[in-house]
Design a protein around this motif. Structure first.
Motif, PDB file in Angstrom:
ATOM      1  N   ALA A  89      76.897  28.839  13.699  1.00 44.65           N
ATOM      2  CA  ALA A  89      76.943  27.682  14.601  1.00 44.65           C
ATOM      3  C   ALA A  89      76.439  28.104  15.980  1.00 44.65           C
ATOM      4  O   ALA A  89      77.107  28.856  16.694  1.00 44.65           O
ATOM      5  CB  ALA A  89      78.362  27.141  14.697  1.00 44.65           C
ATOM      6  N   ARG A  90      75.259  27.618  16.335  1.00 39.49           N
ATOM      7  CA  ARG A  90      74.669  27.891  17.642  1.00 39.49           C
ATOM      8  C   ARG A  90      74.038  26.601  18.166  1.00 39.49           C
ATOM      9  O   ARG A  90      73.842  25.638  17.413  1.00 39.49           O
ATOM     10  CB  ARG A  90      73.589  28.972  17.549  1.00 39.49           C
TER      11      ARG A  90
ATOM     12  N   GLU B 186      80.690  28.677  19.522  1.00 38.44           N
ATOM     13  CA  GLU B 186      79.547  29.194  18.782  1.00 38.44           C
ATOM     14  C   GLU B 186      79.886  30.526  18.110  1.00 38.44           C
ATOM     15  O   GLU B 186      80.692  31.313  18.603  1.00 38.44           O
ATOM     16  CB  GLU B 186      78.339  29.363  19.703  1.00 38.44           C
TER      17      GLU B 186
END
Length: 371
Positions: free
Chosen positions: A157-158, A238
């Protein structure tokens, strides 16, 4: 070249990634940069300056520069669409090649290059740089100690805002990023993929044109499952760029957050697997591995036959997302093989492709790759 003489290399490509490679080459005493090729001669000269070699030849034509410099190897740091031609030219010039991922723009082109490596007897290694991470190596050691692994999960997750071509790509996450995780999964599991079901989508707030989210379930050999859950438009909490990993096995579980040392719980206590030798760091590690392979004749992790399946995982996941159906990996391989046979222009390479049996078997045996 002797064991003590630097490997004389010509680098093709002096753009953004090319500059990172040029700095890495300059820092490695086992490598000597003797030429830079780029369609933009100003970029080539700037690259030579960056590498601390302003007087070396630069040019637009790889074949001509190889003849001029007496290079012993080629670094292909071009855009994917150029990988096939650059690598083919270098192999036919009788030189080993280290190329940036992916091996080629398509699986069919990657198979063509695998066959060309066999025909020429030259090494073609793909720099899958995320494998060169001692924490990933340690994570695999933890997974090996679980008494048989049943599942492996990656959460990614970025929320990067690249601008430029990435934000206009189709299937941007799967094409440009997921290959790192897919290749690492093959490394950790020490098995190959069999099939995949994947869905991809774009959330309403996405700044990408193509799908920036994907969820995929791969079946690997021995009925092991690998689950990838990724997003490139996930602001907030993130993950590492390497993702967040968890493996479950018969006697416990192992975890790695992508940035720190991994851990495991085995039979209710902290895991303490056997340590493994270090592999270096990202592209510097890949370059050092390539030099060792050229000197020793040993086949490195990124040798093209061993690397193709990571690209196949990407193609299979995209095919599944577009069709809404489970996709069998061997069907993707065989279709790519048929395309390679149809489009190959080099007679010797076409003959080698035609002589292969099942593609998975040809990639696993790769008996002629370094003959």
């Amino acid at each position: 070249m002797t064991d003590h003489a630097p490997l004389r290399v010509v680098q093709v490509g002096a753009g953004g990634m090319g500059r990172a490679w040029l700095a890495t080459v300059a820092a490695d005493p086992d490598v000597e940069l003797v030429g830079v090729v780029d369609l933009d001669l100003d970029a080539a000269r700037t690259g030579a300056d960056l590498a601390g070699a302003p007087s070396i030849p630069v040019g637009r034509d790889l074949t001509a520069l190889l003849a001029e410099t007496g290079a012993e190897a080629v670094l292909d740091i071009t855009v994917p669409v150029a990988h096939h031609q650059v690598t083919m030219d270098a192999l036919h010039a009788g030189l080993p090649v280290l190329g940036e991922k992916p091996a080629a723009q398509t699986v069919a082109e990657a198979l063509s290059l695998a066959a060309a490596a066999e025909v020429t007897g030259q090494l073609f290694m793909v720099s899958q740089s995320r494998r060169y991470n001692d924490q990933l190596v340690a994570f695999r050691q933890h997974v090996r100690a679980l008494g048989g692994v049943g599942s492996l999960n990656t959460r990614f997750a970025r929320a990067p805002r690249f601008g430029g071509f990435r934000e206009e790509m189709d299937d941007v996450l799967l094409l440009d990023m997921a290959i790192h995780a897919f290749d690492s999964a093959r490394y950790v599991l020490e098995r190959e993929p069999v099939s995949v079901y994947c869905e991809s989508w774009n959330p309403s707030w996405s700044w990408y044109r193509g799908h920036a989210n994907a969820a995929a379930v791969f079946t690997f050999e021995d009925d092991v499952r690998y689950v990838y859950d990724g997003s490139w438009c996930a602001p907030g909490d993130e993950t590492s760029w390497n993702g967040d990993w968890r493996a479950t096995g018969a006697t416990g579980s192992a975890a790695w957050d992508g940035d720190h040392d991994p851990s495991s719980v085995v039979d209710g206590g902290a895991g303490s697997p056997e340590p493994a030798a270090g592999v270096g760091t990202e592209i510097a590690g890949a370059l050092a591995s390539f030099v060792r392979a050229v000197r020793s004749g040993h086949r490195p992790d990124g040798e093209v036959h061993r690397n193709v399946m990571s690209l196949v995982m990407v193609d299979a996941a995209i095919a599944s997302a577009r069709s809404g159906q489970r996709v069998v990996v061997d069907e993707v391989l065989e279709q790519a093989h048929a395309t390679a046979l149809e489009t190959e222009r080099d007679e010797a390479v076409r003959e080698r492709l035609a002589a292969w049996g099942p593609v998975r078997q040809a990639l696993a045996t790769d008996s002629g790759a370094l003959a």
